[in-house]
Design a protein around this motif. Sequence first.
Motif, PDB file in Angstrom:
ATOM      1  N   GLN A  62      -2.412   1.193   7.402  1.00 21.13           N
ATOM      2  CA  GLN A  62      -2.614   0.173   6.381  1.00 21.13           C
ATOM      3  C   GLN A  62      -4.081   0.162   5.952  1.00 21.13           C
ATOM      4  O   GLN A  62      -4.936  -0.290   6.707  1.00 21.13           O
ATOM      5  CB  GLN A  62      -2.193  -1.205   6.908  1.00 21.13           C
ATOM      6  N   GLU A 407       2.628  -9.733  11.756  1.00 26.79           N
ATOM      7  CA  GLU A 407       2.002  -8.708  10.922  1.00 26.79           C
ATOM      8  C   GLU A 407       1.301  -7.631  11.751  1.00 26.79           C
ATOM      9  O   GLU A 407       0.452  -6.902  11.230  1.00 26.79           O
ATOM     10  CB  GLU A 407       0.980  -9.361   9.979  1.00 26.79           C
ATOM     11  N   GLU A 409       2.106  -4.784  12.673  1.00 31.69           N
ATOM     12  CA  GLU A 409       2.237  -3.421  12.151  1.00 31.69           C
ATOM     13  C   GLU A 409       1.535  -3.263  10.799  1.00 31.69           C
ATOM     14  O   GLU A 409       1.529  -2.164  10.245  1.00 31.69           O
ATOM     15  CB  GLU A 409       3.717  -3.062  11.995  1.00 31.69           C
ATOM     16  N   ASN A 410       0.974  -4.343  10.287  1.00 30.98           N
ATOM     17  CA  ASN A 410       0.373  -4.307   8.953  1.00 30.98           C
ATOM     18  C   ASN A 410      -1.100  -4.695   8.967  1.00 30.98           C
ATOM     19  O   ASN A 410      -1.630  -5.183   7.969  1.00 30.98           O
ATOM     20  CB  ASN A 410       1.138  -5.241   8.009  1.00 30.98           C
ATOM     21  N   GLU A 412      -4.915  -4.415   8.519  1.00 27.18           N
ATOM     22  CA  GLU A 412      -5.736  -3.598   7.639  1.00 27.18           C
ATOM     23  C   GLU A 412      -6.768  -2.817   8.454  1.00 27.18           C
ATOM     24  O   GLU A 412      -7.421  -3.363   9.349  1.00 27.18           O
ATOM     25  CB  GLU A 412      -6.446  -4.475   6.609  1.00 27.18           C
ATOM     26  N   ASP A 547       8.215  -4.393   1.420  1.00 28.70           N
ATOM     27  CA  ASP A 547       8.013  -4.276   2.866  1.00 28.70           C
ATOM     28  C   ASP A 547       6.541  -4.072   3.199  1.00 28.70           C
ATOM     29  O   ASP A 547       6.196  -3.554   4.252  1.00 28.70           O
ATOM     30  CB  ASP A 547       8.851  -3.126   3.423  1.00 28.70           C
ATOM     31  N   PHE A 548       5.646  -4.502   2.306  1.00 26.42           N
ATOM     32  CA  PHE A 548       4.221  -4.296   2.511  1.00 26.42           C
ATOM     33  C   PHE A 548       3.676  -5.183   3.631  1.00 26.42           C
ATOM     34  O   PHE A 548       2.822  -4.770   4.399  1.00 26.42           O
ATOM     35  CB  PHE A 548       3.432  -4.575   1.230  1.00 26.42           C
ATOM     36  N   LYS A 549       4.128  -6.420   3.665  1.00 29.43           N
ATOM     37  CA  LYS A 549       3.740  -7.380   4.696  1.00 29.43           C
ATOM     38  C   LYS A 549       5.011  -8.027   5.230  1.00 29.43           C
ATOM     39  O   LYS A 549       5.964  -8.260   4.480  1.00 29.43           O
ATOM     40  CB  LYS A 549       2.825  -8.471   4.129  1.00 29.43           C
ATOM     41  N   ASP A 550       5.022  -8.336   6.530  1.00 28.67           N
ATOM     42  CA  ASP A 550       6.213  -8.927   7.124  1.00 28.67           C
ATOM     43  C   ASP A 550       6.217 -10.442   7.069  1.00 28.67           C
ATOM     44  O   ASP A 550       7.253 -11.063   7.331  1.00 28.67           O
ATOM     45  CB  ASP A 550       6.345  -8.474   8.587  1.00 28.67           C
ATOM     46  N   ARG A 884       0.892  -0.718  -3.012  1.00 29.93           N
ATOM     47  CA  ARG A 884       1.387  -1.203  -1.719  1.00 29.93           C
ATOM     48  C   ARG A 884       0.858  -2.608  -1.436  1.00 29.93           C
ATOM     49  O   ARG A 884       0.773  -3.019  -0.287  1.00 29.93           O
ATOM     50  CB  ARG A 884       0.949  -0.254  -0.609  1.00 29.93           C
ATOM     51  N   GLU A 885       0.542  -3.358  -2.499  1.00 34.81           N
ATOM     52  CA  GLU A 885       0.011  -4.710  -2.324  1.00 34.81           C
ATOM     53  C   GLU A 885       0.853  -5.704  -3.113  1.00 34.81           C
ATOM     54  O   GLU A 885       1.102  -5.508  -4.314  1.00 34.81           O
ATOM     55  CB  GLU A 885      -1.447  -4.775  -2.812  1.00 34.81           C
TER      56      GLU A 885
END
Length: 945
Positions: A62, A407, A409-410, A412, A547-550, A884-885
Amino acid sequence: MKTSRLPGLAFVSIAVILLSSLSASGAAAQTPAPTDPIPPDPAVITGTLDNGLRYFVHENDQPENRAELRLVVNAGSILEDEDQLGLAHFVEHMAFNGTENFEKQALVDYLESIGMQFGPDINAYTSFDETVYMLQVPMDDPEMLATAFRILGDWAQGVRFDPEEVDKERGVVIEEWRGRRGAQARMQDRQFPVMFEGSLYAERLPIGKTEILETAPVERLRDFYEDWYRPDLMAIIAVGDFDDREIESTIREQFAGLTGPAEPRPRVFADIPVDHPPRVAIATDTEAMQSQVGVLYKQPPAPRGTVADFRRGLVEGLYSGMLNARLDELRLQADAPFLVGFSGQGQFARGVDAYQLAAVVGDGGIERGLEALLMEAERVVRHGFTGTELERQKTDVRRAYERRLAERENQESIVLANRYLQAFLQDSPYPSIETQTALVDALLPGITLAETNAVAQAWLAEEGRIILVNAPEKDGLETPAEADLVGVFASVSGAEIEAYVDVAADAPLLPVVPEGAPVVSEETLEDVGVSIWTLENGVRVVLKPTDFKDDEILFSATSPGGTSLLPDDLMRKTSFALNVIAQSGVGEFDQTELGKKLTGKAVRVSPLLGSLSEGIGGSSSPQDVETAFQLIYLYFSAPRRDETMFEALKAQQTAVLANVGANPNVVFSDTVSAIMSQGHPRVQRVSQLMDDLLQADLDAGYEIFRERFADASDFTFYFTGAFDLAMMRPLVERYLGALPNLGRVENWVDHDIDPPAGVIETVVYKGLEPQSRTQIIFAGDAEYSREEAGAIYAMAEVLQIRLRELLREDLGGTYSVGVNGRLTYRPDEEYSVTIGFGSAPERAEELSSVVFEEIERLRTEGPDAETVGKVRETQRRGLETSLRENRYWLNQLASFERGGWDLNEIPSFEGIESWTAEQVREAAVRYLRTDQYARFVLLPEQKVP
């Protein structure tokens, strides 16, 4: 050389035990031993080379196809010799001006050629104690990453210090110093010696001394570099979308050969006394815009490595959170003692912590503001917090960690890189989110009121205390003397202080759930994953699940009209009141009560009333999205008219505006606004805001707000984020389907706010510092098309690169130059290109001439192929990450619909790359007209003999 990928054993010792100790019945987690160390994140590869260089490597996607790289040097201005003041920072500048593998500007040229921007993606900073170089690079070509590591290696020990380049860069560094000067800097000059008394920090500001920057021999820059840029003081940080083992191997190969001096100078750390008697530092300035008062309590550094330290941090965070909530509640009173109040604890400097109470106050309100801060802290000492306050704060803390866990897995890469930077510099722990959440679950329930109440008593000590005051210097405004400020402490100590009463409404947020209305038509755009629903009441809803952020849903809503439908006088009379309505809560809940009601919920909803439209904006967690829908419904159906909020915000705004005319930049911007709008009454200028505030009408503002949100039939709502359509449909139908439908057909009104014709030259004389600002604006009528909008944007990017090369790199005349170009089609089809830069006053005319020379070259010759390639690649790389945002999609959906464009084209690279070099040249001819522009120059005040 030593290397280790942490095997996870330390992690298991705490985190797995904590996680597994949660029984199926939901029993509380076992409390870990206080002395247990906080384990590092096992996903991070760390190691130390034989030469002492450390590294941190974390594989993370990310953003996708990007790597964040850092060279961290544990050396800054604190290590300068007396004749080197400012050279630590100067060395950092020279790292971009010629290295072993990149001559002169070739380094920046290369990075721009692969789509990275100087500033956002390529940057560095120097502080008292460290120097950090930062790169973000693409990952789709292995050679790019290899080159990036060569750049880090060059920065570490390959900077050239070419005398010609050093002399050019002197001007750039001095312009950076010049740009920072002003009221705040002058007051800081008087206060830092008091704050850092007895320490070398008082004499080692990173920006240094201009006389040394102007004359220091090249050898003294090289001396600093060779003394302190050595592997035992360095770390390499790499976080990104790569194979972590390959990156570790690259680091070991690239940096194992770095060497240090045969007899290295000791890396000393400057002490800052924390055991001194109370001090006072008062500073006033004729250009200061606001009064500020604060109390700084210096403290020895708190350890951070164990479970007990983590728990202490939780206790202290709960204290500050609860006290800040009380201060914010106090701020919203009709006769509030301050505009903003703050309580917080953190690092003061390397090796010293500090607790601070601070407030921004109105003119003449310093003693009252200080008293209010101390009163609230003393209230906690005497009476403590309430159980309900503690439970709310715990709920919010727990919810924050739950969101971070969701989050995990997301994360930054830039955030992770900054975490490892602190791990290297200050030996800070860097546990995984799973470990942190497990610790919170285990420790938070056991924290008591007695513990949080004791924090104030421990922190509010006389030893190490400094009272800080900043204030405007003007006729009729008395600044308290030192004795007056010290007397406030004695007054509070002897005052009777009642216990805080926690008032929280028990009523439901939405007393009656509406029935709503169904979706009556649907459209699906498969290529972009967008669904469009129309409800029975006319409301349109555009949804893009991602699916960019959970744990993120973003939304906005818009309807044409806004304040453009109001006559001039009513618009100005109600603009402030409309803002108050948006901050006054909803239904039965004022702003404070609403905040308490939303404890533990990740949701934000704000009504917006702009010049051309009205709408709603906000965000929520998926689990709190129904609350977001309820708030949307309430802003339409039950906005609040809050007289107390009106008076509180009016007093705050009055205080803010009292001294804005003293600031040269405000005066300059106000002049630009007045001339470019030809004095149009609908264009709000700072110089008129006080008059508007005096006429502000809450009743009229409330009625206009109600009227603008009385009809939802022409509203379109946009949603992006972590949701599925089945989850959203009943909420959309229930709440948005219940919004009122009057069937109005409206549009915004064009009030003919046009730029002036011809050439305008304006000089503003304001300010004490030897500073100049130049702003050149090209503006006028245009014919809008997306292709033309792309061409003018590209033209501005091309011009910005060229002007940076000319004004900064070649001439050393400015620290930065900005160029912005755009076409608009609402309310009128117009173009604007704005060029801005700062400089020494005596060079403003010279640099302006260079700007116009480059404009003429662009008009006749067009852009060169190299610069075209840089701009194209930057645009492509920007779109690559933007797609992807959630925020990008939310904005693009609304923008494309507003322009009547095909939503399927949003992800298209062709749209941003359709311009050509010839189109850029033609755009320069059309828009950079030498017979249609305005140039504004800010110069220091001219002294009358």
